[in-house]
Design an enzyme around this catalytic site. Structure first.
Site, PDB file in Angstrom:
ATOM      1  CG  HIS A 172      -0.454   0.239   2.485  1.00 15.58           C
ATOM      2  ND1 HIS A 172      -0.005  -0.763   3.298  1.00 15.58           N
ATOM      3  CD2 HIS A 172      -0.258   1.383   3.172  1.00 15.58           C
ATOM      4  CE1 HIS A 172       0.451  -0.245   4.409  1.00 15.58           C
ATOM      5  NE2 HIS A 172       0.305   1.054   4.369  1.00 15.58           N
ATOM      6  CG  ASP A 229       5.036  -5.741   9.603  1.00 16.31           C
ATOM      7  OD1 ASP A 229       4.177  -6.270   8.873  1.00 16.31           O
ATOM      8  OD2 ASP A 229       4.784  -4.802  10.380  1.00 16.31           O
ATOM      9  CG  HIS A 234       5.660  -1.165   3.497  1.00 11.48           C
ATOM     10  ND1 HIS A 234       4.724  -1.518   2.554  1.00 11.48           N
ATOM     11  CD2 HIS A 234       5.128  -1.517   4.689  1.00 11.48           C
ATOM     12  CE1 HIS A 234       3.675  -2.048   3.165  1.00 11.48           C
ATOM     13  NE2 HIS A 234       3.893  -2.061   4.451  1.00 11.48           N
TER      14      HIS A 234
END
Ligand code: NAP
Length: 488
Positions: A172, A229, A234
């Protein structure tokens, strides 16, 4: 164009906190194509109306730019439906198939917002029920696997039932307006391209800091840690956006090819860099937001002896002609001193000094991702005292800042990350999604770190909640004569 969006895990945390609000915003903005259905799927026994009421109640707990009126919500709620289904039971897929056959929508989006352990089974059974048609698009949430082998296993299963162009792997961060603006800054403006290289840039820092702890996700986080994570996905995607070559066009594969090259160019780890260029930390009790907060090992769901890292700082290089020798620092963690995601591009100091500047000072471009969304360009200029007439022949310059606040410029109700990504899936645009080879390459690069940690009994370094992580992270960057942007 009609669409059905099937939200597996339709009652889960991600669904009600992020996906439903994003779909509602898209509906409110008039961007959701007419004639669609949003079908929540979970094992609960809910009617359509009970599901609508559940989502309505949850809306009170999430941030929305403007609360919906009863009338507005009821228009949105008309799109919502619910199908009870256990993804681990093959017989249940027929029920979904019959609901989808009622309409034969032009596009069917299957969004797997469930535990990754269900992904393989779900894909196989969707195919067995004949639901992998050319109109199907599958959205996969992170984390996609736990390591390279499990990531490959999921990707192989998914690709055996759907073509790559039907698979939307979500990161995202790529949907964030500021990341899109990073692409716009680099490839829509000519100003920075000549400067975007080793000759002018001293180092680049990517920080993704959270002030919160693990909240209610302790059990999940304890199996995952900060490297899996945040870094594997990201942070490396941000590094790609900063480091990639200009793509030949704006099509998905042209962009992904260039990102893949960056991942392939990351310097391989050596025993020396694994010990000196990666710092792992774990928060202990401290103060956050003025309140005393517990340490990670005291969090619910976390093993009291846990060695899971809640902080990572690392140094790497992109080994190619543009970037050779330029350190890229990545830092992420929970319970840090602030909620702050930013990329800092530090330029080299002027080669010959005729003004007095702070030691080693150079220009700096800051790309703010959160909480503020904007760009800052840090320059030097003559301050007030110089105009008053300085005695010294060498004048001092003061730091000044050009500040572009995208919220002010474009309005704060811009399209959010999940809204943008969901609309892209419905429209079939893959630019902001991650291809399987990118993901595998990222896993390949982080795996030596995971292996090293497994064999290193020293465990993560403690840091007090509410600080910027272990002091070793500052020592690591100081060895290069650099400093984290908030410390300089
Ligand atoms: P969650 O709150 O535990 O929700 C899981 C959902 O899956 C629930 O709706 C649950 O409903 C449903 N479910 C579980 N087992 C099922 C089964 N056998 N058949 C059908 N439905 C089943 O999890 P989450 O936090 O929303 O996370 C979902 C996914 O998104 C995970 O892959 C997670 O890693 C990823 N993700 C989450 C976040 C976040 O902020 N939450 C952020 C990024 C990525 P029932 O139990 O009623 O069936």
């Amino acid at each position: 164009m009609s669409f059905d969006l099937v939200l597996f895990g339709g009652t889960g945390d991600l669904a009600w906190r992020k996906l439903m609000p994003a779909l509602f915003q898209a509906f409110r903005h008039g961007s959701l194509p007419q004639g669609g259905r949003i079908i929540g799927v979970a094992r609960d026994d809910l009617t359509d109306d009970a599901y609508r009421a559940l989502i309505r109640a949850r809306f009170d707990e999430v941030e929305l730019a403007k609360r919906p009126s009863a009338e507005e919500f009821s228009r949105f709620a008309a799109l919502l439906h619910f199908v009870r289904m256990d993804l681990s039971k093959p017989a249940d897929y027929a029920r979904l198939a019959s609901v989808l056959r009622e309409r034969n929508a032009d596009t069917v989006v299957m969004y797997l917002a469930t535990a990754p352990s269900l992904f393989t089974m779900a894909c196989e059974q969707l195919a067995a029920a004949g639901l992998n048609t050319p109109n199907t698009r599958l959205v996969l949430e992170k984390p996609l696997g736990h390591d390279l082998a499990s990531n490959r296993a999921i990707n192989e299963t998914v690709r055996s039932v759907l073509a790559e162009k039907q698979i939307f792997r979500i990161d995202h961060y790529l949907g964030k307006p500021s990341v899109q603006n990073l692409f716009a800054l680099r490839f829509g403006n000519s100003l920075f391209e000549p400067l975007w290289r080793r000759e002018t840039i001293a180092n680049i820092q990517i920080t993704i800091a959270e002030d919160l702890g693990v909240e209610k996700r302790g059990a999940f986080y304890d199996q995952t840690g900060a490297l899996r994570d945040m870094v594997q996905n990201h942070a490396l995607q941000l590094l790609c956006a900063i480091g990639m070559e200009p793509p030949i066009n704006a099509h998905a594969d042209a962009i992904r090819d260039e990102k893949l090259k960056v991942l392939r160019s990351l310097k391989p780890w050596t025993p020396e860099t694994l010990t000196q260029h990666v710092i792992r930390g774990q928060y202990t009790a401290g103060t956050s937001g003025g309140e005393h907060v517990r340490g990670y090992r005291e969090e619910p769901g976390v093993d009291p002896q846990s060695n899971t890292e809640t902080f990572v700082a690392l140094r790497t290089e992109i080994a190619n002609w543009r970037w050779a020798g330029v350190p890229f620092y990545i830092r992420t963690g929970k319970r840090l001193a602030g909620r702050d995601a930013r990329i800092v591009v530090n330029f080299r100091p002027a080669p010959h000094a005729i003004f007095r500047l702070p030691m080693g000072a150079g220009n700096r471009l800051v790309i703010n991702l959160q909480p503020k969304d904007g760009l800052e360009l840090h320059l030097f200029a003559q301050g007030q005292e110089n105009r008053a007439g300085a005695k010294s022949a060498v004048q001092s310059l003061a730091p000044v800042q050009l500040d572009l606040d995208f919220d002010k410029r474009f309005g704060s109700e811009r399209v959010g990350a999940y809204e943008r990504l969901l609309l892209d899936v419905i429209d079939g645009r893959l630019n902001l999604f991650v291809r399987s080879d990118e993901q595998e390459e990222a896993w390949r690069w982080v795996e030596p770190v995971l292996d090293h940690w497994r064999s290193d009994s020293s465990g993560p370094r403690p840091y007090a909640a509410g600080t910027w992580g272990p002091s070793a992270a500052s020592a690591m960057i100081a060895r290069d004569s650099h400093c984290w942007s908030e410390e300089c």
